[in-house]
Write a protein that holds these residues in place. Sequence first.
Motif, PDB file in Angstrom:
ATOM      1  N   LEU A 121       1.073 -10.492   0.526  1.00 38.49           N
ATOM      2  CA  LEU A 121       0.191  -9.489  -0.067  1.00 38.49           C
ATOM      3  C   LEU A 121       0.813  -8.115   0.131  1.00 38.49           C
ATOM      4  O   LEU A 121       1.273  -7.787   1.231  1.00 38.49           O
ATOM      5  CB  LEU A 121      -1.177  -9.552   0.612  1.00 38.49           C
ATOM      6  N   THR A 122       0.826  -7.318  -0.934  1.00 39.93           N
ATOM      7  CA  THR A 122       1.437  -5.997  -0.848  1.00 39.93           C
ATOM      8  C   THR A 122       0.639  -4.992  -1.669  1.00 39.93           C
ATOM      9  O   THR A 122      -0.035  -5.357  -2.634  1.00 39.93           O
ATOM     10  CB  THR A 122       2.901  -6.048  -1.352  1.00 39.93           C
ATOM     11  N   THR A 123       0.696  -3.738  -1.268  1.00 40.18           N
ATOM     12  CA  THR A 123       0.115  -2.690  -2.094  1.00 40.18           C
ATOM     13  C   THR A 123       1.035  -2.427  -3.280  1.00 40.18           C
ATOM     14  O   THR A 123       2.241  -2.658  -3.215  1.00 40.18           O
ATOM     15  CB  THR A 123      -0.085  -1.398  -1.283  1.00 40.18           C
ATOM     16  N   ALA A 124       0.463  -1.953  -4.378  1.00 40.02           N
ATOM     17  CA  ALA A 124       1.227  -1.779  -5.611  1.00 40.02           C
ATOM     18  C   ALA A 124       2.042  -0.498  -5.566  1.00 40.02           C
ATOM     19  O   ALA A 124       1.610   0.521  -5.017  1.00 40.02           O
ATOM     20  CB  ALA A 124       0.287  -1.742  -6.807  1.00 40.02           C
TER      21      ALA A 124
ATOM     22  N   ALA B  92      -0.454   2.098   2.478  1.00 38.06           N
ATOM     23  CA  ALA B  92      -0.285   0.702   2.876  1.00 38.06           C
ATOM     24  C   ALA B  92      -0.820   0.482   4.287  1.00 38.06           C
ATOM     25  O   ALA B  92      -1.475  -0.532   4.569  1.00 38.06           O
ATOM     26  CB  ALA B  92       1.181   0.289   2.795  1.00 38.06           C
ATOM     27  N   GLY B  93      -0.551   1.422   5.179  1.00 37.81           N
ATOM     28  CA  GLY B  93      -1.049   1.312   6.546  1.00 37.81           C
ATOM     29  C   GLY B  93      -2.567   1.358   6.614  1.00 37.81           C
ATOM     30  O   GLY B  93      -3.190   0.630   7.392  1.00 37.81           O
ATOM     31  N   ALA B  94      -3.166   2.224   5.795  1.00 37.05           N
ATOM     32  CA  ALA B  94      -4.631   2.333   5.773  1.00 37.05           C
ATOM     33  C   ALA B  94      -5.260   1.041   5.267  1.00 37.05           C
ATOM     34  O   ALA B  94      -6.258   0.558   5.827  1.00 37.05           O
ATOM     35  CB  ALA B  94      -5.053   3.509   4.903  1.00 37.05           C
TER      36      ALA B  94
ATOM     37  N   SER C 198     -16.000   4.330  -1.748  1.00 37.45           N
ATOM     38  CA  SER C 198     -16.122   3.653  -0.449  1.00 37.45           C
ATOM     39  C   SER C 198     -14.780   3.193   0.108  1.00 37.45           C
ATOM     40  O   SER C 198     -14.710   2.676   1.219  1.00 37.45           O
ATOM     41  CB  SER C 198     -17.054   2.438  -0.573  1.00 37.45           C
ATOM     42  N   ILE C 199     -13.707   3.371  -0.679  1.00 38.21           N
ATOM     43  CA  ILE C 199     -12.379   2.917  -0.242  1.00 38.21           C
ATOM     44  C   ILE C 199     -11.430   4.113  -0.289  1.00 38.21           C
ATOM     45  O   ILE C 199     -11.055   4.558  -1.377  1.00 38.21           O
ATOM     46  CB  ILE C 199     -11.856   1.780  -1.144  1.00 38.21           C
ATOM     47  N   PRO C 200     -11.012   4.637   0.860  1.00 35.65           N
ATOM     48  CA  PRO C 200     -10.226   5.881   0.898  1.00 35.65           C
ATOM     49  C   PRO C 200      -8.733   5.697   0.651  1.00 35.65           C
ATOM     50  O   PRO C 200      -7.915   6.437   1.190  1.00 35.65           O
ATOM     51  CB  PRO C 200     -10.500   6.388   2.314  1.00 35.65           C
ATOM     52  N   PHE C 201      -8.360   4.711  -0.121  1.00 36.13           N
ATOM     53  CA  PHE C 201      -6.946   4.489  -0.455  1.00 36.13           C
ATOM     54  C   PHE C 201      -6.898   3.709  -1.765  1.00 36.13           C
ATOM     55  O   PHE C 201      -7.884   3.069  -2.150  1.00 36.13           O
ATOM     56  CB  PHE C 201      -6.226   3.713   0.651  1.00 36.13           C
ATOM     57  N   PRO C 202      -5.787   3.739  -2.493  1.00 32.69           N
ATOM     58  CA  PRO C 202      -5.697   2.925  -3.710  1.00 32.69           C
ATOM     59  C   PRO C 202      -5.842   1.452  -3.321  1.00 32.69           C
ATOM     60  O   PRO C 202      -5.215   0.993  -2.375  1.00 32.69           O
ATOM     61  CB  PRO C 202      -4.288   3.214  -4.246  1.00 32.69           C
ATOM     62  N   ALA C 203      -6.636   0.742  -4.033  1.00 33.64           N
ATOM     63  CA  ALA C 203      -6.858  -0.673  -3.715  1.00 33.64           C
ATOM     64  C   ALA C 203      -6.233  -1.567  -4.781  1.00 33.64           C
ATOM     65  O   ALA C 203      -6.722  -2.654  -5.062  1.00 33.64           O
ATOM     66  CB  ALA C 203      -8.352  -0.953  -3.584  1.00 33.64           C
TER      67      ALA C 203
ATOM     68  N   GLU D 240      -4.880  -1.819   7.937  1.00 32.37           N
ATOM     69  CA  GLU D 240      -5.827  -1.689   9.045  1.00 32.37           C
ATOM     70  C   GLU D 240      -7.229  -2.105   8.610  1.00 32.37           C
ATOM     71  O   GLU D 240      -7.939  -2.806   9.333  1.00 32.37           O
ATOM     72  CB  GLU D 240      -5.834  -0.247   9.546  1.00 32.37           C
ATOM     73  N   ALA D 241      -7.637  -1.691   7.420  1.00 32.30           N
ATOM     74  CA  ALA D 241      -8.977  -2.030   6.929  1.00 32.30           C
ATOM     75  C   ALA D 241      -9.116  -3.519   6.620  1.00 32.30           C
ATOM     76  O   ALA D 241     -10.192  -4.097   6.757  1.00 32.30           O
ATOM     77  CB  ALA D 241      -9.290  -1.204   5.681  1.00 32.30           C
ATOM     78  N   PHE D 242      -8.030  -4.145   6.216  1.00 30.86           N
ATOM     79  CA  PHE D 242      -8.045  -5.550   5.810  1.00 30.86           C
ATOM     80  C   PHE D 242      -7.846  -6.509   6.985  1.00 30.86           C
ATOM     81  O   PHE D 242      -8.018  -7.727   6.844  1.00 30.86           O
ATOM     82  CB  PHE D 242      -6.953  -5.778   4.753  1.00 30.86           C
ATOM     83  N   LYS D 243      -7.509  -5.975   8.156  1.00 35.96           N
ATOM     84  CA  LYS D 243      -7.068  -6.789   9.286  1.00 35.96           C
ATOM     85  C   LYS D 243      -8.036  -7.932   9.599  1.00 35.96           C
ATOM     86  O   LYS D 243      -7.622  -9.063   9.817  1.00 35.96           O
ATOM     87  CB  LYS D 243      -6.874  -5.908  10.518  1.00 35.96           C
TER      88      LYS D 243
END
Length: 572
Positions: free
Chosen positions: A340-343, A556-558, A355-360, A561-564
């Motif tokens: 799984l990777t961020t785009a 990606a780090g954010a 409600s999500i402070p980063f690109p999802a 951490e949220a998905f952990k």
Amino acid sequence: MASKIIVVGAVEGAFPSTLEKISKLHAKNSFSLAIFLGDFFAGPGSRSDEDDANVSALIDGKISVPLPTYFTLGKNPLPDPVKEKLEASDDELCPNLYFLGKRSTTKTSEGIRIVNLGGSLDPTITAGLSKEKHLPFHTEDDAKALRGANSADILLTTHWPLDIRKGSKVVLPDGVETPAGERCIADLCLALQPRYHFSTSTDAFYEREPFFYPPAGKEPDAKPITRFISLAASANPSKQKSLYAFSLDPTSSAPINLPPGTTAPPFNITQKRQRLPDQEQSYTRFSTAQSADHYRPRKNHRRNEGSRAAPLGPQDCFFCLSSPSVKTHLIASIANDAYLTTAKGPLSTPSTFPSIPFPAHLLIIPLEHSPTLAGISVPEDRARTYKEMQRYRRALHSFLISKCGSKLGAVTWEVSRAHIRHTHWQFLPVSSDLVKKGLVEAAFKVEAENEKYPTSFRTKDVGDGTGAKGDFFRVWIWMPAEEDVLDGQSTSSEHAQDDELEEERGKQKSLVLPLNEEFRFDLQFGRRVMAKLLGLEPRMNWRDCAQTDEEETKDAGAFKEAFKQFDWALEE
């Protein structure tokens, strides 16, 4: 044609005398290449002025290296002058001497595939790829990533694989205990089925009986075998063997008749990820770089210029973990058969979903290099890959519920076409209201009509793609069921193991658009539809949404951490 190779145990700074010895042996035997295992340089606690002078002389070319020679990362960090030279010279320390890095796949000019995992397992890092390529530590995900090489002629590791002595009658010298092994190295050996697996041990030489793997793929009668050999350090007091010479023909087939003394594999064969017989076998260095300055192929020890070109092979693929083009800092999770990777160039922004402070905007990608899921040749591998990709998708649904309740659904789309590079799924949240009102489904259908595509969307599920006839575009449209939000079932990864429960949760529709050669299909079709639906038309082209490495790493780090708490791969 067979190549003669010589492998050397850890020299720990005594490289001037060892290279002189190798030079004399090379004059008599004409070796194709040499490999130094373990620590090539003296450790920081034992380094002397003489050692520092030898390092300087080596870098300056005053110490002759008589043939193409590779050295690995051992248990100690590299000296600072060495790191500086390697950074400036594409990992060529001096003429004929090349650094293999911490994790890498390399193909020599003789066609020999070398996979290398240097350093020791870092117990403080539970997930993720290590970033610093010169520090003597690796992670379990480093080992998992190297499974993407799919096969190897030679596997090099600093440490032994766990349970390697199981089923062996070969004894260690008196007073020598079995070195601690690593499970991730055992799994890597099983996945790659190398012809030779070399490792190091301080005071003892150990050569295990060969072990075989069950026949598979195009050669049902052939039985691949691995020879595990651990070399003692050069300066070991008991004069244990620290040099090993052998011949290897990378084009030869696995034997049909097993050599005398061959044993069953010492590892749990049921957990093995099988080798991929139909996959393009040309690989290059696995990059740990976080910038665009990736490694460049070296002229004198890469694949033959006359070898078959592979423009769509793993070495050119942005999604293959064995490629120098992969952006490792975007990777959020790695499982056994998918990751799984961020785009890159995400369609959404940190402000798209309050409600999500980063690109999802996320990608779910198979480890195997294949243009389609159906193209994964081994049925068991295909089934495991599809299952893991679905588990990631469902875990992302649970993540959305935990953050947004019933406000957000999700769209996952896939282009399954035989001539694309590497199949993957793109995942993006969307307002549940848009799903509920049928506007998401309508958007895809209307866009296909506007493009005058000769086929139309059908409501169907083609599973891993083998149920479809030919190429297709697929989209899953999902929204949470009200009862899941109210009872809180989806606020953790507790149920992620229960596939039947996961299938029943939420409301989902699968749409499939058949593709054929009669029309040109835009590979950005899914992104274009979602951009219009979300009012993000200026971000329709991912290249217009480029971020700096720092921004990508932060986002990606954010997400990671949220998905952990939903990342089931951390538990396996």
